[in-house]
Scaffold this active site. Structure first.
Site, PDB file in Angstrom:
ATOM      1  N   HIS A 416     -33.566  19.612  10.874  1.00 13.23           N
ATOM      2  CA  HIS A 416     -33.968  18.659   9.842  1.00 13.23           C
ATOM      3  C   HIS A 416     -33.778  17.214  10.317  1.00 13.23           C
ATOM      4  CE1 HIS A 416     -33.360  16.113   6.243  1.00 13.23           C
ATOM      5  NE2 HIS A 416     -34.303  16.883   5.712  1.00 13.23           N
ATOM      6  N   CYS A 729     -48.675  22.892  14.655  1.00 10.23           N
ATOM      7  CA  CYS A 729     -47.939  21.805  14.010  1.00 10.23           C
ATOM      8  C   CYS A 729     -46.447  21.872  14.315  1.00 10.23           C
ATOM      9  CB  CYS A 729     -48.173  21.798  12.505  1.00 10.23           C
ATOM     10  SG  CYS A 729     -47.710  23.331  11.671  1.00 10.23           S
TER      11      CYS A 729
END
Length: 788
Positions: A416, A729
């Protein structure tokens, strides 16, 4: 004649941004430096100001008063009203007669420009150059218009008015409103510049991009317009020139069977033609530039490099109208490896290294350490602080936006902290193991997110280097952005970065994440629905997706439905019912949660449906973690329940993130897909049985592992059979090495982190050219063998 509303490039310098915008000022600066820029003039911002303040509308008010009245009655958050009212303004501007005092000056200047080429009328490009007080033009990147192949004074004046009108597109107006700029103080200059009618053209690198040798200049050349070289449509000649001695060290003369020229029938646009038919058979294998021209091009390149103090990637052309060499674009080369000078090496030795980890987001950040362990501590982080934590989570994003850099104990390059930092453009070092123990509140440190090092104190040499890089920026002289056959898109996590991502020139959004939009509502999304507040959730999604779709319109935006793991949901109010999973990455997430909580997935589909009804036709829906055909079938059924028709209202696709989805790809294609996108972060993790966020085993995490590449190759091959578009992606799309592999495997697009878009575009363009060159050489050798 004396001009009041016209300024020639020769009269302008970089300080003239308030008068002619950044584009016009830069053209003037380059012209004054002796760089052969295609000549032209600027219709100044004063002309636009005079136009709107003196032209009267039907009721006697000035055009400016009328425009401000329309804007004052416009709710910019009402997409339909914004589009209708801004369209009304543009139509009004274009319909009004240009004052004679402005029109006559444009006419005289255009006539003078045409005479410089011994022509009655010369082809020009008319480009917008926005200007506003205290506002860099880059903030308006892509929001105004450019018109090519403009011919004749009436066409020029019409296009100038269209440039003025483009100041009032829905997107530009929305952006100014949200940034707090006064609409009445934003003006626009129009650049009118000679279109180069290229006889020969190409690209030059003032440092050899293959060997990183700064003593060499590499020149690629082809017949006709430069679009052929930039797009990889033709294998160009290649020449290597030694700086200073100007010795031509190498020549490779390619077979140039096609060329791109201005459409001879319409005079507008370009067409691809046979070189043999257009120029003659001998030109196919003829050297494009003479030796004298090769040296002339190289010497101009060296001058531009000297002017900017950094190796340049330059587009050039010889104009068939006057035979002269012109530079149509110049920008810094960003892929060179910097040599470390002895004094710099000594300085590095004196720097005290506090920690080492993984360089997860490039750049330098320096400031005061602020340690946080819980989301409720984020207010401690002020603008310019260094956020240090065990691992970030979505609740910490507001603090991350304020930070100068991020340092974490845990995580790999796909965690993250890494993903969000790259998107925000903030340096980050992750996986240090002991940052929260070694670093103390209030310490001053310098974070090198490129090399993965944290230094004690403020390292002035690194901070200075960062400031110089920021000041250098990107210099665009003229010409179109880099175009590749393989599209290069951007990943977007937060709507706030949409403008910055769009300004990179990305071909669209290959991944718009839902997580930050949904988790940022302040409570568990299902709690909203149970309490009858579904409309609030829908509006939050609509607002976020609309911001991105508007920034990129008409480029496509693929929205991925919610894929947050249970540990991210559990901390939210209403998240107490979330299961406590030993490994949330392998648990209740993606389409699994979506189908188990259909009310949540349908809320997302309702938001998309609302945007489709508003006229957004550039949206696609992407389902994460699909591993069964039934999951795709059921998701489509839920979409239809809310009136959203897959493949008609929106493109519909799935993520390929697991070996199972890769192995059943043919069944998924038969069920009906518009596209797939590889999520290589997860695909690698699940294929190699490696926790991608575990710094202890991250060195084994390899997206180029043969097993991963075999799955990717299989999926691309099957998708081509069924006409399904392929994309990627995952983090691999931002890796030049992986990008080259994917181009060779035939992928249709790559979606990179915004900070990597330009680099990946260059890598893709060169790899496409290299493939063309290899094929041409292969054919050449084959022909030679036949002869002998």
């Amino acid at each position: 004649m004396e001009y009041k509303f016209i300024k020639w490039f020769e009269e302008l310098r970089k300080e003239d941004v308030p008068l002619v915008g950044g584009k016009g000022a830069n053209l003037g600066e380059m012209t004054s430096a002796g760089i052969p820029i295609p000549p032209g003039f600027c219709v100044t911002a004063e002309a636009y100001k005079y136009f709107v303040e003196n032209v009267k509308v039907e009721d006697g008010r000035t055009l400016q008063e009328w425009i401000m009245d329309v804007i004052s009655k416009t709710n910019v958050d009402d997409s339909k009203q914004l589009q209708e009212n801004t369209a009304k303004i543009r139509e009004k501007i274009i319909s009004m007669e240009m004052p004679e005092e402005i029109a006559s000056e444009i006419e005289q200047a255009y006539k003078k420009l045409s005479q410089r080429f011994n022509m009655e009328e010369v082809y020009v490009a008319v480009r917008s150059s926005a200007t506003a007080e205290d506002l860099p033009e880059a903030s308006f990147a892509g929001q105004q218009e450019t018109y090519l192949d403009v011919l004749g004074i009436d066409d020029v004046k019409e296009k100038v008015k269209k440039c003025w009108a483009s100041l009032w597109t829905a997107r530009a107006t929305f952006y100014r409103a949200k940034q707090g700029f006064d609409h009445s103080k934003v003006y626009l200059s129009a650049v009118v510049q000679k279109m180069v009618n290229s006889e020969t053209s190409g690209v030059m690198f003032t440092a050899n991009p293959v060997t990183n040798d700064r003593s060499e200049i590499m020149i690629n050349a082809a017949w006709g317009l430069g679009e052929a070289v930039v797009s990889g449509a033709v294998s160009p000649d290649e020449y290597i020139v030694e700086k200073g001695t100007w010795k031509i060290k190498e020549k490779f003369v390619a077979k140039k069977e096609i060329m791109i020229v201005r459409n001879p029938e319409t005079g507008r646009g370009t067409v691809k033609v046979s070189t043999a038919e257009f120029l003659g058979p001998e030109y196919v294998e003829k050297q494009v530039l003479t030796d004298e021209q090769i040296i002339e091009v190289a010497q101009i390149g060296a001058r531009i490099e000297e002017h900017y103090g950094w190796p340049q990637d330059i587009e050039w052309a010889y104009d068939r109208d006057d035979g002269k060499l012109y530079i149509v674009q110049s920008r810094p080369v960003t892929t060179l490896k910097e040599e470390v000078k002895t004094e710099e090496a000594e300085m590095t030795e004196e720097m005290k290294v506090l920690l080492k980890g993984l360089g997860a987001s490039p750049g330098i950040g320096a400031g005061k350490v602020v340690l946080i362990f819980e989301a409720d501590e984020i207010d401690k982080v002020k603008e310019g602080d260094i956020l240090v934590t065990t691992m970030t989570n979505p609740d910490m994003v507001p603090a991350m936006k304020r930070a100068a850099a991020i340092v974490t104990d845990e995580g790999g390059r796909t965690c993250h902290a890494a993903i969000v930092s790259r998107e925000l453009g903030i340096p980050a070092v992750v996986g240090t193991k002991e940052a929260t123990k070694v670093l103390k509140d209030g310490m001053m440190i310098t974070v090198d997110g490129t090399r993965g090092v944290v230094y004690e104190g403020i390292v002035k040499s690194l901070v200075k280097e960062k400031e110089e890089e920021k000041a250098a920026g990107q210099v665009v002289v003229a010409g179109a952005p880099l175009v590749t056959a393989t599209e290069v898109k951007a990943n977007v996590s937060m709507p706030e970065v949409a403008e910055r991502a769009a300004a990179t020139g990305a071909d669209g959004v290959g991944l718009l994440r839902a997580e930050h939009m949904i988790l940022g509502v302040g409570a568990h999304p299902v709690k909203f629905i149970k309490e009858g507040r579904e409309e609030e959730l829908i509006e939050r999604l609509v607002e976020g997706i609309r911001t991105v779709a508007t920034a990129f319109y008409p480029r496509r935006v693929w929205y991925r439905t919610l894929d947050a793991p249970t540990n991210e949901f559990r901390e939210l109010p209403g998240g107490e019912d979330e299961p406590d999973e030993r490994n949330p990455m392998l648990g209740w997430r993606g389409i699994r949660r979506g189908l188990d909580q259909p009310e949540l997935l349908k809320t997302e589909f309702k938001a998309i449906k609302r945007l489709v009804d508003e006229g957004y036709d550039n949206l696609g829906v992407m389902l994460p973690l699909v591993s069964h055909v039934e999951q795709l079938r059921e998701a489509k059924r839920l979409a239809r329940e809310v009136g959203l028709e897959p493949h008609k209202d929106v493109e519909f696709g799935v993520m390929v993130e697991t070996p199972s989805s890769a192995l059943i790809i043919e069944d998924l294609c038969k069920e009906g897909l518009d596209f797939i996108s590889f999520g290589t972060n997860d695909l690698t993790q699940y294929t190699l049985a490696i926790d991608r966020d575990n710094e202890r085993v991250f060195k084994l995490f390899d997206e180029t592992h043969p097993a991963v590449l075999k799955l990717i190759k299989h999926v691309i091959k099957v998708c081509k059979k069924y006409g399904v578009e392929t994309s990627i992606c995952g983090q691999a799309a931002s890796d030049p090495k992986m990008a080259k592999i994917l181009v060779r495997l035939g992928i249709d697009s790559l979606s990179a982190n915004p900070d990597a878009v330009q680099l990946i575009k260059q890598v893709v363009a060169r790899e496409e050219q290299r493939i063309m060159l290899e094929n041409a050489r292969r054919q050449l050798y084959k022909d030679e063998e036949l002869e002998f």
